[in-house]
Design a protein around this motif. Structure first.
Motif, PDB file in Angstrom:
ATOM      1  N   TYR A  13     105.586  51.790  78.473  1.00 46.82           N
ATOM      2  CA  TYR A  13     105.333  53.081  79.121  1.00 46.82           C
ATOM      3  C   TYR A  13     103.833  53.317  79.279  1.00 46.82           C
ATOM      4  CZ  TYR A  13     104.927  58.112  79.751  1.00 46.82           C
ATOM      5  OH  TYR A  13     104.578  59.352  80.224  1.00 46.82           O
ATOM      6  N   LEU A  14     103.074  53.082  78.219  1.00 41.05           N
ATOM      7  CA  LEU A  14     101.628  53.298  78.287  1.00 41.05           C
ATOM      8  C   LEU A  14     100.952  52.302  79.218  1.00 41.05           C
ATOM      9  CD1 LEU A  14     101.025  54.173  74.547  1.00 41.05           C
ATOM     10  CD2 LEU A  14     100.880  55.736  76.510  1.00 41.05           C
ATOM     11  N   LYS A  16     102.287  51.211  81.954  1.00 32.33           N
ATOM     12  CA  LYS A  16     102.543  51.768  83.290  1.00 32.33           C
ATOM     13  C   LYS A  16     101.602  52.926  83.591  1.00 32.33           C
ATOM     14  CE  LYS A  16     107.410  50.448  83.537  1.00 32.33           C
ATOM     15  NZ  LYS A  16     108.800  50.902  83.502  1.00 32.33           N
ATOM     16  N   LYS A  17     101.316  53.759  82.602  1.00 28.36           N
ATOM     17  CA  LYS A  17     100.393  54.883  82.795  1.00 28.36           C
ATOM     18  C   LYS A  17      98.979  54.387  83.096  1.00 28.36           C
ATOM     19  CE  LYS A  17     103.060  58.334  82.608  1.00 28.36           C
ATOM     20  NZ  LYS A  17     103.257  59.116  83.822  1.00 28.36           N
ATOM     21  N   GLU A  20      98.920  53.345  86.642  1.00 24.29           N
ATOM     22  CA  GLU A  20      98.850  54.532  87.510  1.00 24.29           C
ATOM     23  C   GLU A  20      97.415  55.054  87.604  1.00 24.29           C
ATOM     24  OE1 GLU A  20     101.564  57.619  86.270  1.00 24.29           O
ATOM     25  OE2 GLU A  20     103.285  56.250  86.362  1.00 24.29           O
ATOM     26  N   ASP A  21      96.714  55.089  86.483  1.00 31.30           N
ATOM     27  CA  ASP A  21      95.311  55.516  86.495  1.00 31.30           C
ATOM     28  C   ASP A  21      94.484  54.615  87.408  1.00 31.30           C
ATOM     29  OD1 ASP A  21      95.896  57.500  84.666  1.00 31.30           O
ATOM     30  OD2 ASP A  21      94.929  56.499  82.967  1.00 31.30           O
ATOM     31  N   GLN A  42      91.310  55.838  78.785  1.00 29.67           N
ATOM     32  CA  GLN A  42      91.399  54.389  78.926  1.00 29.67           C
ATOM     33  C   GLN A  42      90.855  53.676  77.685  1.00 29.67           C
ATOM     34  OE1 GLN A  42      90.123  56.194  81.740  1.00 29.67           O
ATOM     35  NE2 GLN A  42      92.142  56.167  82.665  1.00 29.67           N
ATOM     36  N   PHE A  45      93.475  53.803  75.194  1.00 26.67           N
ATOM     37  CA  PHE A  45      94.506  52.836  75.550  1.00 26.67           C
ATOM     38  C   PHE A  45      94.102  51.439  75.068  1.00 26.67           C
ATOM     39  CE2 PHE A  45      96.012  49.380  78.141  1.00 26.67           C
ATOM     40  CZ  PHE A  45      97.382  49.575  78.120  1.00 26.67           C
ATOM     41  N   THR A  61     100.230  45.410  85.302  1.00 22.86           N
ATOM     42  CA  THR A  61      99.230  46.130  84.500  1.00 22.86           C
ATOM     43  C   THR A  61      98.024  45.252  84.203  1.00 22.86           C
ATOM     44  OG1 THR A  61     101.017  47.375  83.473  1.00 22.86           O
ATOM     45  CG2 THR A  61      98.905  47.453  82.362  1.00 22.86           C
TER      46      THR A  61
END
Length: 187
Positions: A13-14, A16-17, A20-21, A42, A45, A61
């Motif tokens: 999930y992270l 994918k986020k 998206e960023d 980021q 992350f 990713t």
């Protein structure tokens, strides 16, 4: 186990986020070369991802991850001490030993040393408004970075001295500060 599955889903999930960023950053550049865009999110992350190096970064990713990792390698000097510690740990755990050692050397050079207080940074005596300026949490993260990267017991002990002096003369103001301090004291 179910915990392992939960962790794997959270990391996916992270991932994918982060993509998206990156995709939003690409849209903003409108065909020009992508630049900048590294924020505290980021960096966090990259730090989080460094705990799961056995889980490869997924195909889509991968470009985003490499972009933000490269940004961290190039712009770490502009970040707060807390973020520099996160960058150093994330890069060290993903085999960028040179940059992580450069960050540690810079942090060491900017630190204050006192026999009574140990090793610390001036800004940690005053704290700040934002979560990443919290003195105990920031100092604890940097203690973790020095412990893991430099493996210099004298410096790590000096860093721990400052944490203990803060507890002795004031208090660790939050449960997060207490947990972070206890974690590095037990390393």
């Amino acid at each position: 186990t179910s915990l392992t599955i939960l962790i794997q889903r959270a990391v996916v999930y992270l991932d994918k986020k982060l993509k998206e960023d990156y995709d939003n950053l690409v849209k903003l550049t409108k065909g020009k070369p992508v630049q900048g865009g590294l924020s505290d999110i980021q960096i966090q992350f990259l730090y989080m991802r460094s705990f799961f190096t056995e889980m490869p970064v997924g195909g889509e990713t991968f470009t985003a991850y490499n972009y933000y990792r490269k940004q961290a390698q190039q712009t770490w000097v502009k970040e707060s001490k807390y973020m520099q510690g996160m960058i150093a740990l994330s890069l060290f755990r993903t085999q960028d030993i040179k940059t992580s050692n450069d960050i540690i050397a810079s942090l060491k050079q900017n630190a204050l040393h006192s026999e009574e207080m140990g090793m610390y940074w001036k800004e940690f005596n005053t704290g700040g408004y934002y979560w990443y300026q919290a003195p105990i949490e920031s100092h604890a993260l940097l203690t973790e970075a020095f412990s893991e990267i430099s493996k210099d017991n004298k410096i790590t002990d000096d860093l721990k001295t400052w944490l203990l002096k803060q507890k002795q003369t004031q208090n660790w103001k939050t449960t997060k500060a207490t947990a972070d301090a206890c974690y590095v004291l037990l390393l």
